[in-house]
Design an enzyme around this catalytic site. Sequence first.
Site, PDB file in Angstrom:
ATOM      1  N   GLU A 169     -73.318 -17.773  15.840  1.00  0.00           N
ATOM      2  CA  GLU A 169     -74.336 -18.827  15.972  1.00  0.00           C
ATOM      3  C   GLU A 169     -75.067 -18.697  17.313  1.00  0.00           C
ATOM      4  O   GLU A 169     -76.270 -18.954  17.405  1.00  0.00           O
ATOM      5  CB  GLU A 169     -73.647 -20.199  15.840  1.00  0.00           C
ATOM      6  CG  GLU A 169     -74.551 -21.416  15.890  1.00  0.00           C
ATOM      7  CD  GLU A 169     -75.347 -21.662  14.615  1.00  0.00           C
ATOM      8  OE1 GLU A 169     -76.146 -20.790  14.245  1.00  0.00           O
ATOM      9  OE2 GLU A 169     -75.183 -22.730  14.004  1.00  0.00           O
ATOM     10  N   THR A 225     -84.886 -22.181  16.475  1.00  0.00           N
ATOM     11  CA  THR A 225     -83.969 -23.117  17.129  1.00  0.00           C
ATOM     12  C   THR A 225     -84.095 -23.017  18.649  1.00  0.00           C
ATOM     13  O   THR A 225     -84.143 -24.039  19.337  1.00  0.00           O
ATOM     14  CB  THR A 225     -82.506 -22.825  16.710  1.00  0.00           C
ATOM     15  OG1 THR A 225     -82.417 -22.973  15.298  1.00  0.00           O
ATOM     16  CG2 THR A 225     -81.535 -23.786  17.362  1.00  0.00           C
TER      17      THR A 225
HETATM   18  N1  HSE Z   1     -77.770 -29.182  17.030  1.00  0.00           N
HETATM   19  C1  HSE Z   1     -78.613 -28.015  17.008  1.00  0.00           C
HETATM   20  C2  HSE Z   1     -79.989 -28.388  17.493  1.00  0.00           C
HETATM   21  C3  HSE Z   1     -78.664 -27.487  15.622  1.00  0.00           C
HETATM   22  O1  HSE Z   1     -80.449 -29.457  17.121  1.00  0.00           O
HETATM   23  O2  HSE Z   1     -80.598 -27.624  18.228  1.00  0.00           O
HETATM   24  C4  HSE Z   1     -79.496 -26.252  15.491  1.00  0.00           C
HETATM   25  O3  HSE Z   1     -78.960 -25.417  14.526  1.00  0.00           O
END
Ligand code: HSE
Length: 309
Positions: A131, A184
């Site tokens: 990840e 992201t």
């Molecule tokens: N919690 C993370 C974010 C999830 O909001 O950036 C992204 O996969």
Amino acid sequence: MQHMNEIRVFSPATVSNVACGFDILGFPLESVGDEMVVRKTIKKGIVITKIEGFDLPFEVNKNVASVSALALIDSVKPDFGFEIEIYKNIKPGSGIGSSGASATSSVYAINELLGRPFNKLELTNFAMKGEFIASNSEHADNIAPALFGGFTLVKNLHPLEILQLPTPKDLYVIIIHPQIEIKTSESRDILPKMVSLSDTTKQLSELGGLIHALHTSDYELMKKSLNDHLVEKHRSKLIPYFDELKSKSLAAGAIGCSISGSGPSVFALAKGKDMAINIESIFKSVYSKSNIDFATYVSKISPNGVVTI
Ligand code: HSE
């Protein structure tokens, strides 16, 4: 016992953050997810032999699935290797845990083929290595629900502590995935490094309220608690029609509506299937007038995570 040589697994899509639980809360969908076949090989190491669905790297140090798999085999050092076939249904960059599903599938599958030397907490740690290369940050709020199932809270990262929360049985999730790309890493870069004490206090009370609501199946309290004071206001600017999706779904009776993970997907929660289908049609009608392609999903929240199929 003779161990198997090949396994096929399903790993679910996940909604993370869930409005008030940035980076710590998530849940899996019942029927949307990826499949993966993993086979033992005489040659040591990991090789990706097939990727279907989306264009992703075959290089083992660049693919989320193989990076997490390498982290796992590095601590067992088996005298054989594994080949991986990836069947992606979750579009990378959609905000519904595409990288989390890849990272989860490979470590779960290899652990099964090895005769389960690791527990799910340990698998979460390996999957987080994969990840990390997708988002450039350490978070387990997609991986943990994909591995454990149900509402899952990442209580602590180092050392890892995961809490499994109850999932009220009539709860449905509706998702709209506008086909625009939000990475992201970029969606994290736009967030402030500091937040105010008053916003923090509000967020804490929302999260406390939501946890209590999940334990008591209190849908009214859930509705009052699914608010985000930290992240949504910054990220929603990247998602066309976000305000309209939210106001219209809430007006129609949704329990809550916010950004799924780092977006661009938006999710709503609803009590019962009829309400969920009604909210899906509201989501569709909002986006139908745009020229942006989109996909929608309606699913129960799955009490299960990754499984052998
Ligand atoms: N919690 C993370 C974010 C999830 O909001 O950036 C992204 O996969």
